[in-house]
Design an enzyme around this catalytic site. Structure first.
Site, PDB file in Angstrom:
ATOM      1  N   HIS A  66     -28.151 -27.313  -1.375  1.00  0.00           N
ATOM      2  CA  HIS A  66     -27.035 -27.944  -0.683  1.00  0.00           C
ATOM      3  C   HIS A  66     -26.920 -27.317   0.709  1.00  0.00           C
ATOM      4  O   HIS A  66     -27.442 -26.228   0.962  1.00  0.00           O
ATOM      5  CB  HIS A  66     -25.722 -27.705  -1.445  1.00  0.00           C
ATOM      6  CG  HIS A  66     -25.492 -28.656  -2.578  1.00  0.00           C
ATOM      7  ND1 HIS A  66     -25.588 -30.012  -2.457  1.00  0.00           N
ATOM      8  CD2 HIS A  66     -25.114 -28.413  -3.878  1.00  0.00           C
ATOM      9  CE1 HIS A  66     -25.300 -30.601  -3.605  1.00  0.00           C
ATOM     10  NE2 HIS A  66     -25.013 -29.632  -4.508  1.00  0.00           N
ATOM     11  N   CYS A  81     -28.577 -31.991   3.098  1.00  0.00           N
ATOM     12  CA  CYS A  81     -27.819 -32.811   4.044  1.00  0.00           C
ATOM     13  C   CYS A  81     -27.505 -32.043   5.310  1.00  0.00           C
ATOM     14  O   CYS A  81     -27.524 -30.811   5.340  1.00  0.00           O
ATOM     15  CB  CYS A  81     -26.511 -33.285   3.412  1.00  0.00           C
ATOM     16  SG  CYS A  81     -26.746 -34.568   2.168  1.00  0.00           S
TER      17      CYS A  81
END
Length: 316
Positions: free
Chosen positions: A190, A232
């Site tokens: 992440h 991301c």
């Protein structure tokens, strides 16, 4: 005697006197000439001496000219030998530096390909409020397979804390890379804008490559350093991508952010998306970026350069 006879005798006496004077004049001239001729040299001898003098003068002038000419030639030759090269213009220098030829490739003559470190975090501390990254195991297995086939020494690290990740990177920095062709890191985690997540906390994305700059790791100076990051870079959704949901799977997103343009020489950093956007990951099939990247590397690595391969990935 009559007057006529007297006149005749006077005339004869005058004639005789004139003849004697003429003879004396001639003798005087001859005597004078004799004296001059005794002092003077014959004309042939005089001409010979003049000719010799002229020859000596010409010879002397010729020697001076030849000596001067030889000196000038020697100086000119020295000037040509030590003539400084023409100064290259800025435009000419730029053209020379950017011109690509067949020899502009990284060396692959090392004893080994190099190390590939794979950092996968699919679980996180509950305090972070991050979801489990389902499907990440598919990406991990593929990356292990790809880089093993590319002859890298693959090292896999799962769910390490941020401190542990940084320690592994620092240890790799001090290893002997002198016989390696290159170095690679794969990140599966992440992230958010400017950060990546370890198990317990975030860390700045540049911490991944800072230990391997030319100043920090001399063994890797001038060698390719490859970074593949699946995460991301923000919260926006790229509406140009169509996502189809399946009954047995759903699409999730990874948070991440990083620099799009590296400032370090010989660094190649490939991101799964651009700044500010989500990076798509399928809970069953893995992430789109890693799956396409893995397939492209396996199919093309032996005959196509890496930049061309990466340029093809977005077109799939």
């Amino acid at each position: 005697m009559d007057s006529k006879e007297n006149i005749k005798i006077v005339q004869e006496n005058l004639k005789n006197d004139l003849k004697e004077d003429d003879i004396n004049i001639v003798e005087t001239e001859v005597a004078t000439m004799g004296v001059d001729e005794q002092d003077a040299k014959p004309a042939a001898e005089i001409n010979k001496e003049i000719s010799e003098d002229e020859s000596d003068a010409k010879s002397f002038i010729r020697e001076i000219f030849q000596s001067h000419h030889h000196q000038d030639h020697h100086e000119k030759k020295e000037q040509e030998e030590f003539k400084p090269p023409l100064k290259e213009s800025d435009e000419e220098k730029l053209i020379r530096l950017v011109k690509i030829n067949g020899n502009d490739t990284y060396s692959t003559e090392g004893k080994r390909r190099g190390i590939c470190m794979i950092f996968e975090n699919d679980m996180f501390h509950t305090d972070l409020g991050l979801s489990k990254r389902k499907g990440s195991n598919v990406d991990r297995v593929l990356m292990i397979d790809v880089f093993t086939k590319l002859q890298f020494e693959v090292r896999v690290f799962q769910n390490l804390t941020t401190t542990e990740i940084l320690q592994k990177l620092e240890a790799a920095r001090f290893e002997d890379h002198s016989h390696s062709d290159m170095f690679a890191i794969v990140i599966l985690s992440h992230g958010n804008e400017g950060i990546l997540y370890g198990y317990d906390r975030p860390y700045a994305v540049q911490k991944i490559w800072e230990p391997f700059t030319a100043a920090n790791c001399e063994d890797l100076a001038g060698k390719p350093k490859l970074f593949f990051i699946q995460a991301c870079q923000g919260s926006q959704i790229d509406h140009g991508v169509t996502v189809e949901e399946k009954k047995k799977s759903r699409t999730e997103t990874d948070g991440f952010a990083s620099y799009r343009t590296p400032l370090h020489s010989d660094f190649m950093i490939a991101h799964s998306t651009v700044a500010g956007y989500y990076s798509w990951r399928n809970t069953v099939q893995g992430s789109w970026f890693i799956q396409v990247l893995g397939a492209a590397l396996l199919v093309n690595a032996s005959k196509v350069d890496l930049i061309s391969i990466l340029a093809e990935v977005p077109h799939v």
